[in-house]
Enzyme design. Structure first.
Site, PDB file in Angstrom:
ATOM      1  N   GLU A   1     -38.631  23.304  -2.301  1.00  0.00           N
ATOM      2  CA  GLU A   1     -38.360  23.314  -3.258  1.00  0.00           C
ATOM      3  C   GLU A   1     -38.765  24.413  -4.493  1.00  0.00           C
ATOM      4  OE1 GLU A   1     -39.861  20.340  -5.760  1.00  0.00           O
ATOM      5  OE2 GLU A   1     -38.861  19.793  -3.477  1.00  0.00           O
TER       6      GLU A   1
ATOM      7  N   ARG B   1     -12.459  37.009  -7.808  1.00  0.00           N
ATOM      8  CA  ARG B   1     -10.907  36.779  -7.984  1.00  0.00           C
ATOM      9  C   ARG B   1     -10.963  37.374  -9.757  1.00  0.00           C
ATOM     10  NH1 ARG B   1     -10.030  33.469 -11.569  1.00  0.00           N
ATOM     11  NH2 ARG B   1      -7.744  32.439 -10.074  1.00  0.00           N
TER      12      ARG B   1
ATOM     13  N   ASP C   1      -6.455  32.064 -17.205  1.00  0.00           N
ATOM     14  CA  ASP C   1      -7.494  31.115 -16.515  1.00  0.00           C
ATOM     15  C   ASP C   1      -8.313  29.907 -17.962  1.00  0.00           C
ATOM     16  OD1 ASP C   1      -6.213  31.533 -13.859  1.00  0.00           O
ATOM     17  OD2 ASP C   1      -8.800  32.628 -13.186  1.00  0.00           O
TER      18      ASP C   1
ATOM     19  N   PRO D   1     -31.627  26.132  -9.970  1.00  0.00           N
ATOM     20  CA  PRO D   1     -31.227  24.797 -10.980  1.00  0.00           C
ATOM     21  C   PRO D   1     -32.358  25.561 -12.301  1.00  0.00           C
ATOM     22  CG  PRO D   1     -32.674  24.262  -9.263  1.00  0.00           C
ATOM     23  CD  PRO D   1     -32.166  25.535  -8.774  1.00  0.00           C
TER      24      PRO D   1
HETATM   25  N1  ADE Z   1     -29.748  25.175  -6.210  1.00  0.00           N
HETATM   26  C1  ADE Z   1     -30.151  24.034  -6.289  1.00  0.00           C
HETATM   27  N2  ADE Z   1     -29.623  23.638  -6.957  1.00  0.00           N
HETATM   28  C2  ADE Z   1     -28.807  24.574  -7.895  1.00  0.00           C
HETATM   29  C3  ADE Z   1     -28.078  24.766  -8.859  1.00  0.00           C
HETATM   30  N3  ADE Z   1     -27.340  23.768  -9.615  1.00  0.00           N
HETATM   31  N4  ADE Z   1     -27.613  26.225  -9.111  1.00  0.00           N
HETATM   32  C4  ADE Z   1     -28.320  27.304  -8.233  1.00  0.00           C
HETATM   33  N5  ADE Z   1     -28.639  27.022  -7.441  1.00  0.00           N
HETATM   34  C5  ADE Z   1     -29.000  25.836  -7.169  1.00  0.00           C
END
Ligand code: ADE
Length: 264
Positions: free
Chosen positions: A137, A175, A190, A110
């Site tokens: 984590e 794709r 798209d 994230p």
């Molecule tokens: N791992 C946990 N959350 C994630 C996200 N939003 N994007 C990519 N990998 C992740």
């Protein structure tokens, strides 16, 4: 192919000029079974256009309990993915003779840069991508610093791990590889390929429960239909994602239509 064995799941294969190979490092290779076994991506693998090699990070542990995580130094919540299995699994994959040396090693996290269609387009031109699926984590910082060339997030929310995110990336990239999607399903129109959202779609029946498809779409007037598509593309983008209009490639006619739509 038994991906639960980890390591290289597919036998070394003949690689066509346009084949793209994804090398995925994960603690849960079985999570990929179903998404990879249906529809476009399944066909692409059968056709030899895409190869997805799954590697179980746990196969690269040497301790009795196959431990892949440990407590964070300095305390704090959760567990951290240990460096050794990640270094060894990445080295195993990258050490393969046929792997393109310039292939990126992407960490799904994230904290990464936001994945979008432009990144998917760039990646679709590569022959190999190594993807690390983070869990817990996160990964030991030395993995990021020494192995990872790119960190990607699929959005501002936290998943249980990088596997679903990796599947999103694989699907979106695959794709775009020539031949994966037939011309009838062409990705050229798209949403986002054009930098704009797609216009509404209709199919038979032309009238359903009193709701009618727009006459123009049934008219056979190609120029009028194209104009309607463009107008509704602009309308939808204006209504839902006006931010996209700032960077979109717009003609004078588009700008005129947008003025009209704003006035409506
Ligand atoms: N791992 C946990 N959350 C994630 C996200 N939003 N994007 C990519 N990998 C992740």
């Amino acid at each position: 192919m038994d991906i639960r064995q980890g390591r290289v799941s597919n036998p070394p294969s003949f690689r066509s000029a346009t084949m793209m190979r994804f090398h995925v490092l994960t603690l849960f290779p079985e999570m990929f079974d179903s998404p990879l076994s249906v529809s476009i991506i399944a066909r692409a693998q059968k056709q030899g256009l895409v190869e997805v090699n799954l590697h179980n990070i746990r196969d690269f542990t040497h301790n009795r309990h196959n431990t892949v995580d440990d407590y964070p130094f300095g305390g704090g919540p959760g567990m951290v993915m240990k460096p050794e299995p990640l270094f060894e699994s990445v080295e195993h994959v990258r050490g393969s003779a046929s792997l393109d040396e310039s292939a990126p090693t992407v960490l799904m996290t994230p904290q990464g840069r936001r994945f979008d269609q432009r990144i998917a387009e760039d990646y679709s031109e590569l022959s190999d991508i190594v993807i690390i699926c983070g869990r817990y984590e996160g990964v030991d910082e030395r993995v990021r610093q020494n192995l990872v060339t790119d960190e990607l997030s699929i959005g501002d929310y936290v998943l249980g791990g990088g596997e679903l995110a990796a599947m999103v990336v694989i699907d979106a990239v695959a794709r775009l590889i020539p031949g994966v999607v037939g011309s009838a399903e062409s990705p050229a129109n798209d949403s986002y390929t054009t930098g704009l959202l797609q216009h509404p779609l209709y199919t038979r029946p032309s009238e359903y429960r009193g709701m009618e498809a727009p006459d123009v779409l049934l008219s056979g007037h190609h120029a009028e239909i194209a104009k309607w598509h463009r107008r509704e593309t602009l309308r939808r983008t204006l209504e839902r994602r006006p931010d996209l209009l700032e960077s979109a490639d717009l003609s004078n006619e588009d700008r005129r239509m947008l003025d009209e739509l704003r006035a409506e």
